[in-house]
Design a protein around this motif. Structure first.
Motif, PDB file in Angstrom:
ATOM      1  N   GLY A   8       0.787  -1.227   0.000  1.00  0.00           N
ATOM      2  CA  GLY A   8       0.000   0.000   0.000  1.00  0.00           C
ATOM      3  C   GLY A   8       0.817   1.273   0.000  1.00  0.00           C
ATOM      4  O   GLY A   8       0.263   2.369  -0.048  1.00  0.00           O
ATOM      5  N   TYR A   9       2.131   1.155   0.036  1.00  0.00           N
ATOM      6  CA  TYR A   9       2.988   2.340   0.040  1.00  0.00           C
ATOM      7  C   TYR A   9       3.255   2.831  -1.382  1.00  0.00           C
ATOM      8  O   TYR A   9       3.234   2.042  -2.327  1.00  0.00           O
ATOM      9  N   SER A  34      -1.618   4.593   0.884  1.00  0.00           N
ATOM     10  CA  SER A  34      -2.872   5.031   0.278  1.00  0.00           C
ATOM     11  C   SER A  34      -3.852   3.876   0.220  1.00  0.00           C
ATOM     12  O   SER A  34      -3.473   2.754  -0.117  1.00  0.00           O
ATOM     13  N   ASP A  35      -5.106   4.179   0.525  1.00  0.00           N
ATOM     14  CA  ASP A  35      -6.158   3.175   0.403  1.00  0.00           C
ATOM     15  C   ASP A  35      -6.455   2.850  -1.052  1.00  0.00           C
ATOM     16  O   ASP A  35      -7.108   1.853  -1.346  1.00  0.00           O
ATOM     17  N   GLN A  62      -6.785   4.837 -11.011  1.00  0.00           N
ATOM     18  CA  GLN A  62      -7.173   5.792  -9.981  1.00  0.00           C
ATOM     19  C   GLN A  62      -5.953   6.630  -9.585  1.00  0.00           C
ATOM     20  O   GLN A  62      -4.851   6.106  -9.423  1.00  0.00           O
ATOM     21  N   VAL A  63      -6.151   7.918  -9.394  1.00  0.00           N
ATOM     22  CA  VAL A  63      -5.059   8.800  -8.988  1.00  0.00           C
ATOM     23  C   VAL A  63      -4.644   8.485  -7.556  1.00  0.00           C
ATOM     24  O   VAL A  63      -5.477   8.466  -6.649  1.00  0.00           O
ATOM     25  N   VAL A  64      -3.367   8.208  -7.375  1.00  0.00           N
ATOM     26  CA  VAL A  64      -2.807   7.970  -6.043  1.00  0.00           C
ATOM     27  C   VAL A  64      -2.145   9.246  -5.533  1.00  0.00           C
ATOM     28  O   VAL A  64      -2.268   9.599  -4.372  1.00  0.00           O
ATOM     29  N   ALA A  65      -1.427   9.932  -6.413  1.00  0.00           N
ATOM     30  CA  ALA A  65      -0.719  11.150  -6.003  1.00  0.00           C
ATOM     31  C   ALA A  65      -0.504  12.051  -7.201  1.00  0.00           C
ATOM     32  O   ALA A  65      -0.368  11.582  -8.335  1.00  0.00           O
ATOM     33  N   GLN A  66      -0.446  13.347  -6.913  1.00  0.00           N
ATOM     34  CA  GLN A  66      -0.171  14.337  -7.946  1.00  0.00           C
ATOM     35  C   GLN A  66       0.706  15.413  -7.317  1.00  0.00           C
ATOM     36  O   GLN A  66       0.388  15.931  -6.244  1.00  0.00           O
TER      37      GLN A  66
END
Length: 101
Positions: A8-9, A34-35, A62-66
């Motif tokens: 999940g990291y 992140s879930d 799905q967006v995890v980070a931006q």
């Protein structure tokens, strides 16, 4: 670079002069969870979109980070496996697509 773990990291990291700078956790300089990242999935569909100083990491569409970072205007593509404390790991990459905007 960007990475996602089956635990999940995730991270988006800029490496400059052999130093890593975590763009996704600038204050702590470490991986985040992140879930959105499924735990121990059999496969992950990953994408990293880099355009106009914006880097967006996707997992399974799905967006995890931006993050914003305009340090580099171009670069190379590479694939890696990082196991941390565990001595062995296995990863398979397929259907690699690289596009210019």
């Amino acid at each position: 670079s960007a990475g996602v773990g089956s635990d999940g990291y995730y991270a988006i990291i800029r490496t400059e002069a052999n130093e890593d700078y975590f763009l996704t956790d600038a204050s702590n300089q470490q991986w985040k969870t992140s879930d959105v990242v499924p735990l121990n999935a059999e496969a992950y569909r990953l994408a990293l979109v880099c355009a106009d100083g914006e880097l967006t990491l996707y997992v399974d569409d799905q967006v995890v980070a931006q993050v914003q970072d305009e340090t580099f205007a171009s670069g190379d593509v590479g694939l890696f496996l990082l196991t941390f404390e565990k001595p062995d790991g296995e990863v398979r990459f397929d259907d690699l697509v690289v596009r210019q905007p």
